[in-house]
Enzyme design. Structure first.
Site, PDB file in Angstrom:
ATOM      1  CG  HIS A 134     -63.955  22.458  54.015  1.00  0.00           C
ATOM      2  ND1 HIS A 134     -62.832  21.778  53.633  1.00  0.00           N
ATOM      3  CD2 HIS A 134     -64.162  22.133  55.304  1.00  0.00           C
ATOM      4  CE1 HIS A 134     -62.368  21.076  54.648  1.00  0.00           C
ATOM      5  NE2 HIS A 134     -63.158  21.274  55.691  1.00  0.00           N
ATOM      6  CB  CYS A 227     -87.943  13.538  33.088  1.00  0.00           C
ATOM      7  SG  CYS A 227     -89.022  13.519  34.533  1.00  0.00           S
TER       8      CYS A 227
END
Ligand code: PCO
Length: 287
Positions: A134, A227
């Site tokens: 990272h 959805c």
């Protein structure tokens, strides 16, 4: 929506993040590269859209999180590359599931030469003295763009949590302080979530925190969602997000170069980014 679980390193590497995409943890270029972006110094480095662009194209770290809008990652990478950016992808475990499903759903897949980094690679390098992924990615990147940004990852970023590769990159980012004494690398986020989650006061609170840290927010748009609900929550157009990345990158470099800072180069005054006064907008969060 959801990027739950930290440390499990369960990001899958299926179709969308197939072996050819997977980052091997090597940093053949730009390793430890903290050098400021320089002027274009050779042919082929100029942004193809703007022949006179004075700065080298940015290295964009694209964070993909667990929103269904991750299926648009391929389109976004293309939009960034079209503008000359060099792109690497960091995906959360939940984001990887949507990247995988993108191909099956007929969405544009990630270019095969784009490296995709997952939590697995982050946890693989735990040896003392070895580079930490990272940190290496944070050093490599000129701009962090998190698109889509799920409700869960938004909450993590606003709270400073760092339980996966992407949130660790963000936690290591140097953001502008309130006196504008530090102007480091820009961060652009494009939230995408169900309308009910977008309307939540948590959203307003978390976005306010990020904005205070100079993170640019490209708001979601209103449409029929995955959805079936209709309302604000769909990720902004990849072209709009890519434009914002380029604008923030250039603004930062102009400021660093001593440009007149009273000139606004940002989209922040654009009504599309501020006048979201419809009922789906979480608005601001009072102090
Ligand atoms: C899930 N959430 C969403 C929000 C993100 N959706 C979108 C668009 C896509 C299709 O155009 C999926 C990219 O709807 O960004 O749908 C539950 S409602």
């Amino acid at each position: 929506d959801g990027d739950g679980g930290g440390g499990s390193g369960q990001a899958r590497a299926g179709a969308g993040t197939g072996p050819s995409n997977r980052g091997g943890g090597h940093f053949s270029e730009g390793r430890g590269a903290e050098e400021p972006p320089g002027r274009v110094d050779g042919p082929g480095l100029t942004d193809s859209h703007e022949p006179d662009a004075p700065f080298r194209p940015p290295r964009v770290l694209l964070g993909v999180t667990g929103s269904v809008a991750a299926v648009k990652a391929g389109e976004l990478v293309q939009a960034l590359e079209k503008r000359g950016a060099k792109v690497r992808v960091v995906t959360t475990a939940a984001g990887a599931r949507f990247l995988d499903s993108a191909q099956e759903s007929g969405y544009q897949r990630l270019p095969s030469d784009v490296e995709v980094f997952t939590d697995e690679q982050e946890w693989a390098s735990c040896t003392v003295g070895e580079p930490v992924l990272h940190i290496e990615l944070r050093k490599w990147a000129d701009v962090l763009c998190v698109a889509p940004l799920s409700a869960n990852s938004l909450a993590k970023m606003a709270g400073g949590l760092c339980d996966n590769l992407l949130t660790c990159v963000f936690r290591a980012w140097q953001l502008k302080d309130k006196h504008w004494n530090h102007w480091d690398k820009p961060v652009v986020v494009a939230p995408a979530m169900n309308t009910l989650m977008w309307r939540s006061r948590f959203t307003a609170l978390h976005l306010k925190t990020l904005r205070k840290m100079s993170v640019s927010v490209v708001p979601p748009v209103s449409k029929r969602l995955a959805c079936g609900d209709v309302g604000r929550g769909a990720m902004a157009d990849p072209e709009v997000i890519a434009n914002k990345v380029m604008i923030d990158y250039r603004t930062k470099n102009l400021l660093r170069g001593g440009m007149d800072t009273s000139i606004s180069f940002s989209f922040d005054s654009d009504p599309a980014f501020t006048n979201n006064t419809d009922s789906d907008d979480p608005g601001d969060f009072p102090d």
